[in-house]
Design an enzyme around this catalytic site. Sequence first.
Site, PDB file in Angstrom:
ATOM      1  N   GLY A  14       0.827  -1.206   0.000  1.00  0.00           N
ATOM      2  CA  GLY A  14       0.000   0.000   0.000  1.00  0.00           C
ATOM      3  C   GLY A  14       0.860   1.255   0.000  1.00  0.00           C
ATOM      4  N   GLY A 126       6.236  -3.118   3.141  1.00  0.00           N
ATOM      5  CA  GLY A 126       5.895  -3.686   4.441  1.00  0.00           C
ATOM      6  C   GLY A 126       6.230  -5.171   4.459  1.00  0.00           C
ATOM      7  N   ASP A 127       5.563  -5.843   5.360  1.00  0.00           N
ATOM      8  CA  ASP A 127       5.783  -7.266   5.588  1.00  0.00           C
ATOM      9  C   ASP A 127       5.917  -8.138   4.326  1.00  0.00           C
ATOM     10  OD1 ASP A 127       6.122  -8.502   7.885  1.00  0.00           O
ATOM     11  OD2 ASP A 127       4.018  -9.098   8.188  1.00  0.00           O
ATOM     12  N   THR A 129       6.083  -7.308   1.052  1.00  0.00           N
ATOM     13  CA  THR A 129       7.096  -6.854   0.085  1.00  0.00           C
ATOM     14  C   THR A 129       8.494  -7.218   0.573  1.00  0.00           C
ATOM     15  OG1 THR A 129       5.632  -5.006  -0.425  1.00  0.00           O
ATOM     16  CG2 THR A 129       7.910  -4.808  -1.173  1.00  0.00           C
ATOM     17  N   ASP A 151       0.885   1.590   9.494  1.00  0.00           N
ATOM     18  CA  ASP A 151       0.403   0.881  10.685  1.00  0.00           C
ATOM     19  C   ASP A 151       1.443   0.890  11.814  1.00  0.00           C
ATOM     20  OD1 ASP A 151      -1.692   0.323   8.993  1.00  0.00           O
ATOM     21  OD2 ASP A 151      -0.964  -1.678   8.487  1.00  0.00           O
ATOM     22  N   ARG A 195      -4.874  -2.207  10.403  1.00  0.00           N
ATOM     23  CA  ARG A 195      -4.957  -3.682  10.377  1.00  0.00           C
ATOM     24  C   ARG A 195      -4.970  -4.235  11.802  1.00  0.00           C
ATOM     25  NH1 ARG A 195      -0.936  -6.506   6.337  1.00  0.00           N
ATOM     26  NH2 ARG A 195       0.560  -5.279   7.504  1.00  0.00           N
TER      27      ARG A 195
HETATM   28  O1  F6P Z   1      -1.277  -1.628   5.862  1.00  0.00           O
HETATM   29  C1  F6P Z   1      -1.680  -0.350   5.505  1.00  0.00           C
HETATM   30  C2  F6P Z   1      -3.182  -0.292   5.338  1.00  0.00           C
HETATM   31  O2  F6P Z   1      -3.554   1.035   5.030  1.00  0.00           O
HETATM   32  C3  F6P Z   1      -3.969  -0.804   6.540  1.00  0.00           C
HETATM   33  O3  F6P Z   1      -4.029   0.113   7.597  1.00  0.00           O
HETATM   34  C4  F6P Z   1      -5.288  -1.123   5.895  1.00  0.00           C
HETATM   35  O4  F6P Z   1      -5.965  -2.119   6.619  1.00  0.00           O
HETATM   36  C5  F6P Z   1      -4.875  -1.666   4.547  1.00  0.00           C
HETATM   37  O5  F6P Z   1      -3.600  -1.113   4.268  1.00  0.00           O
HETATM   38  C6  F6P Z   1      -5.825  -1.314   3.429  1.00  0.00           C
HETATM   39  O6  F6P Z   1      -5.391  -1.930   2.265  1.00  0.00           O
HETATM   40  P1  F6P Z   1      -5.981  -1.601   0.823  1.00  0.00           P
HETATM   41  O7  F6P Z   1      -5.402  -0.298   0.388  1.00  0.00           O
HETATM   42  O8  F6P Z   1      -5.547  -2.739  -0.008  1.00  0.00           O
HETATM   43  O9  F6P Z   1      -7.466  -1.514   0.987  1.00  0.00           O
END
Ligand code: F6P
Length: 373
Positions: A14, A126-127, A129, A151, A195
């Site tokens: 993201g 993040g995790d 990637t 997060d 999350r």
């Molecule tokens: O991990 C970052 C984050 O913004 C989280 O806080 C959220 O749950 C998730 O990504 C949302 O993901 P997407 O953009 O795929 O809806």
Amino acid sequence: MKEIRKIAIMTGGGDCSGLNPVIRAVVRTAIMKYGLEVVGIRHGYHGLYHGDFVKLGLEDVEEIITKGGTILYSSNKDNLFQYPVRDANGEFVRDENGKLTYEDVSDVGVENLNKAGIDAVFILGGDGTLTSGRDFARKGVNVIAIPKTIDNDLAFTDFTFGFDTAISVATEGLDRVRTTGMSHHRIMVVEIMGRGAGWMTLHAGIAGAADVILLPEIPYDINKVAEKIKADKANGKEFSIVACSEGAKSLDGKQVILKVREDSPDPIRLGGVGSVVADQLEKLVGSEARATTLGHIQRGGVPTAHDRVLSSRYGYAAVELCMKGDFGKMVALQGEQMTAVSLEDVIGQKTKNVDPNGELVTMAKAMGVCFGD
Ligand code: F6P
């Protein structure tokens, strides 16, 4: 050690505020201090697979320090080590149970880096990637990892860029609904991203003077939350502000799921708990309640000054690490120091979560905040 002449940089997962300032810091340090060539890999691992590489010069990073998102684009569903198989029409190939099938196409990524003459690749993510980053490092790619998540839940690093911007936006959200709460004597629930980690909600909740803070780390009893709001009402406080994590869990441990993205390595998307909590509180307390979901508003827009500085530190430290030949590592902020941790140690660690008995929760409780426990 092979001389480093050409580096590549990519963003995965993201987006968040602060990615562009990191790209800027990497490009400027690499070119101005070390005279390196820099290549951008567009759309994360998707671009690595398809060879979507562009040259990055100083002019490409002008005026991007104030911009949210990533000039390199991103993808959060292209794990080259477990890539969904598609047929000639681009449709997913499924097994007899209707499940997606996968193949390992990571060699294509390595070949594309070699063909482009890339000596080291900077991976921001993040995790998920960074797990692939570790796996590319195991295949002999010179990987430098930079942690990215609003997060703030990655182990081994105290703060990640984008977090400060996200909590500033969330705090403003709480400030803004306050006026409606006060004017209409309502319970205002604000659902905040994060999350499985409650960092954003905890920080924004404290900064936004929430009466109730609901976190994934502290399962809530809705009756206790209602009692707190009723007690406040009895004492003359006619409105309430509830900061609610999207991952908040009720006593049964269940979270509210918005959707499942089947083709994503991390398929669960949380969302909707704010409305559930608002409806329950309206019934239990007898005051009108409304829910607001901040969603991606928290991830977008102009990075705060704090995030711009932090991003610049991450980008600069990453180039320094690369020039020392210290590969397979993730740049980390520990206390006031920029340091580096092996990806082998980082990946597979539990996420960094709010300690229910930690200083911030204890302080907020002492000041009357209800966590529903
Ligand atoms: O991990 C970052 C984050 O913004 C989280 O806080 C959220 O749950 C998730 O990504 C949302 O993901 P997407 O953009 O795929 O809806």
